[in-house]
Design a protein around this motif. Structure first.
Motif, PDB file in Angstrom:
ATOM      1  N   SER A 167      -8.984   5.001   1.045  1.00  0.00           N
ATOM      2  CA  SER A 167      -8.146   6.180   1.250  1.00  0.00           C
ATOM      3  C   SER A 167      -8.422   6.870   2.585  1.00  0.00           C
ATOM      4  O   SER A 167      -7.645   7.715   3.009  1.00  0.00           O
ATOM      5  CB  SER A 167      -8.349   7.175   0.112  1.00  0.00           C
ATOM      6  OG  SER A 167      -9.694   7.612   0.087  1.00  0.00           O
ATOM      7  N   ASP A 168      -9.495   6.505   3.262  1.00  0.00           N
ATOM      8  CA  ASP A 168      -9.821   7.158   4.526  1.00  0.00           C
ATOM      9  C   ASP A 168      -9.350   6.379   5.753  1.00  0.00           C
ATOM     10  O   ASP A 168      -9.687   6.715   6.871  1.00  0.00           O
ATOM     11  CB  ASP A 168     -11.331   7.429   4.620  1.00  0.00           C
ATOM     12  CG  ASP A 168     -12.150   6.149   4.614  1.00  0.00           C
ATOM     13  OD1 ASP A 168     -11.636   5.100   4.215  1.00  0.00           O
ATOM     14  OD2 ASP A 168     -13.330   6.228   5.008  1.00  0.00           O
ATOM     15  N   VAL A 169      -8.537   5.358   5.564  1.00  0.00           N
ATOM     16  CA  VAL A 169      -8.024   4.565   6.677  1.00  0.00           C
ATOM     17  C   VAL A 169      -6.874   5.314   7.345  1.00  0.00           C
ATOM     18  O   VAL A 169      -5.968   5.798   6.683  1.00  0.00           O
ATOM     19  CB  VAL A 169      -7.535   3.177   6.191  1.00  0.00           C
ATOM     20  CG1 VAL A 169      -6.850   2.422   7.316  1.00  0.00           C
ATOM     21  CG2 VAL A 169      -8.692   2.375   5.646  1.00  0.00           C
ATOM     22  N   ASP A 170      -6.926   5.407   8.665  1.00  0.00           N
ATOM     23  CA  ASP A 170      -5.832   5.999   9.437  1.00  0.00           C
ATOM     24  C   ASP A 170      -4.891   4.857   9.814  1.00  0.00           C
ATOM     25  O   ASP A 170      -5.090   4.159  10.797  1.00  0.00           O
ATOM     26  CB  ASP A 170      -6.394   6.692  10.682  1.00  0.00           C
ATOM     27  CG  ASP A 170      -5.329   7.383  11.503  1.00  0.00           C
ATOM     28  OD1 ASP A 170      -4.128   7.219  11.199  1.00  0.00           O
ATOM     29  OD2 ASP A 170      -5.708   8.100  12.452  1.00  0.00           O
ATOM     30  N   TYR A 171      -3.847   4.667   8.995  1.00  0.00           N
ATOM     31  CA  TYR A 171      -2.963   3.528   9.151  1.00  0.00           C
ATOM     32  C   TYR A 171      -2.220   3.521  10.478  1.00  0.00           C
ATOM     33  O   TYR A 171      -2.068   2.472  11.103  1.00  0.00           O
ATOM     34  CB  TYR A 171      -1.954   3.475   7.998  1.00  0.00           C
ATOM     35  CG  TYR A 171      -2.611   3.302   6.664  1.00  0.00           C
ATOM     36  CD1 TYR A 171      -3.124   2.067   6.303  1.00  0.00           C
ATOM     37  CD2 TYR A 171      -2.750   4.363   5.781  1.00  0.00           C
ATOM     38  CE1 TYR A 171      -3.757   1.888   5.087  1.00  0.00           C
ATOM     39  CE2 TYR A 171      -3.376   4.199   4.558  1.00  0.00           C
ATOM     40  CZ  TYR A 171      -3.879   2.961   4.221  1.00  0.00           C
ATOM     41  OH  TYR A 171      -4.497   2.787   3.019  1.00  0.00           O
ATOM     42  N   LYS A 172      -1.782   4.687  10.900  1.00  0.00           N
ATOM     43  CA  LYS A 172      -1.069   4.753  12.180  1.00  0.00           C
ATOM     44  C   LYS A 172      -1.988   4.351  13.324  1.00  0.00           C
ATOM     45  O   LYS A 172      -1.593   3.595  14.208  1.00  0.00           O
ATOM     46  CB  LYS A 172      -0.498   6.142  12.413  1.00  0.00           C
ATOM     47  CG  LYS A 172       0.712   6.429  11.575  1.00  0.00           C
ATOM     48  CD  LYS A 172       1.331   7.758  11.943  1.00  0.00           C
ATOM     49  CE  LYS A 172       2.568   7.982  11.089  1.00  0.00           C
ATOM     50  NZ  LYS A 172       3.261   9.212  11.452  1.00  0.00           N
TER      51      LYS A 172
ATOM     52  N   GLU B 278       5.373   5.448   3.744  1.00  0.00           N
ATOM     53  CA  GLU B 278       3.979   5.037   3.541  1.00  0.00           C
ATOM     54  C   GLU B 278       3.903   3.544   3.190  1.00  0.00           C
ATOM     55  O   GLU B 278       3.006   2.842   3.658  1.00  0.00           O
ATOM     56  CB  GLU B 278       3.343   5.872   2.436  1.00  0.00           C
ATOM     57  CG  GLU B 278       1.860   5.609   2.283  1.00  0.00           C
ATOM     58  CD  GLU B 278       1.219   6.513   1.249  1.00  0.00           C
ATOM     59  OE1 GLU B 278       0.176   6.103   0.723  1.00  0.00           O
ATOM     60  OE2 GLU B 278       1.738   7.605   0.981  1.00  0.00           O
ATOM     61  N   VAL B 279       4.835   3.072   2.401  1.00  0.00           N
ATOM     62  CA  VAL B 279       4.868   1.650   2.039  1.00  0.00           C
ATOM     63  C   VAL B 279       5.097   0.807   3.287  1.00  0.00           C
ATOM     64  O   VAL B 279       4.444  -0.228   3.482  1.00  0.00           O
ATOM     65  CB  VAL B 279       5.969   1.372   0.992  1.00  0.00           C
ATOM     66  CG1 VAL B 279       6.164  -0.113   0.771  1.00  0.00           C
ATOM     67  CG2 VAL B 279       5.642   2.077  -0.314  1.00  0.00           C
ATOM     68  N   ILE B 280       5.996   1.256   4.143  1.00  0.00           N
ATOM     69  CA  ILE B 280       6.275   0.523   5.378  1.00  0.00           C
ATOM     70  C   ILE B 280       5.028   0.450   6.253  1.00  0.00           C
ATOM     71  O   ILE B 280       4.681  -0.619   6.781  1.00  0.00           O
ATOM     72  CB  ILE B 280       7.435   1.172   6.151  1.00  0.00           C
ATOM     73  CG1 ILE B 280       8.737   1.034   5.357  1.00  0.00           C
ATOM     74  CG2 ILE B 280       7.588   0.554   7.543  1.00  0.00           C
ATOM     75  CD1 ILE B 280       9.885   1.863   5.900  1.00  0.00           C
ATOM     76  N   GLU B 281       4.347   1.569   6.421  1.00  0.00           N
ATOM     77  CA  GLU B 281       3.140   1.594   7.252  1.00  0.00           C
ATOM     78  C   GLU B 281       2.069   0.645   6.700  1.00  0.00           C
ATOM     79  O   GLU B 281       1.423  -0.090   7.451  1.00  0.00           O
ATOM     80  CB  GLU B 281       2.588   3.014   7.386  1.00  0.00           C
ATOM     81  CG  GLU B 281       3.472   3.944   8.197  1.00  0.00           C
ATOM     82  CD  GLU B 281       3.723   3.465   9.616  1.00  0.00           C
ATOM     83  OE1 GLU B 281       2.788   2.952  10.262  1.00  0.00           O
ATOM     84  OE2 GLU B 281       4.873   3.590  10.067  1.00  0.00           O
ATOM     85  N   LYS B 282       1.865   0.680   5.392  1.00  0.00           N
ATOM     86  CA  LYS B 282       0.879  -0.213   4.775  1.00  0.00           C
ATOM     87  C   LYS B 282       1.281  -1.676   4.941  1.00  0.00           C
ATOM     88  O   LYS B 282       0.436  -2.535   5.202  1.00  0.00           O
ATOM     89  CB  LYS B 282       0.708   0.127   3.296  1.00  0.00           C
ATOM     90  CG  LYS B 282      -0.028   1.419   3.054  1.00  0.00           C
ATOM     91  CD  LYS B 282      -0.143   1.717   1.563  1.00  0.00           C
ATOM     92  CE  LYS B 282      -0.851   3.022   1.309  1.00  0.00           C
ATOM     93  NZ  LYS B 282      -0.940   3.318  -0.138  1.00  0.00           N
ATOM     94  N   ALA B 283       2.564  -1.946   4.793  1.00  0.00           N
ATOM     95  CA  ALA B 283       3.052  -3.323   4.951  1.00  0.00           C
ATOM     96  C   ALA B 283       2.868  -3.807   6.379  1.00  0.00           C
ATOM     97  O   ALA B 283       2.487  -4.959   6.613  1.00  0.00           O
ATOM     98  CB  ALA B 283       4.520  -3.414   4.541  1.00  0.00           C
TER      99      ALA B 283
END
Length: 84
Positions: free
Chosen positions: A67-72, A12-17
């Motif tokens: 919190s509702d952001v679809d990071y992928k 999750e940290v990687i995706e956010k970064a």
């Protein structure tokens, strides 16, 4: 000289970064390298670490991520647009 570095981080940290780097229009490698440069740079007149404004701006707790952001989806949309 550039050297490859392998890091083991929470997914999750990687995706956010990755999303953050994409929004800043920089690579994740650039982001990490400049962060590490900033935190390892010593002020010549002090024993304390000198922290740049850039590092302060990305420090944890400075901003809230919805919190509702679809990071992928955001990441793949960015990649899709980048390589059109």
């Amino acid at each position: 000289m550039d050297t490859k570095l392998t890091l083991k981080l929470d997914k999750e940290v990687i995706e956010k970064a990755k999303l953050y780097a994409a929004k800043q229009k920089v690579s994740l490698s650039w982001l990490f390298e400049n962060y590490l440069k900033a935190i390892t740079n010593k002020n010549a007149n002090s024993d304390e670490d000198e922290i740049s404004d850039f590092v302060k701006s990305i420090s944890i707790g400075k901003g809230k991520i919805s919190s509702d952001v679809d990071y992928k989806k955001e990441y793949y949309d960015y990649i899709d647009q980048k390589y059109k």
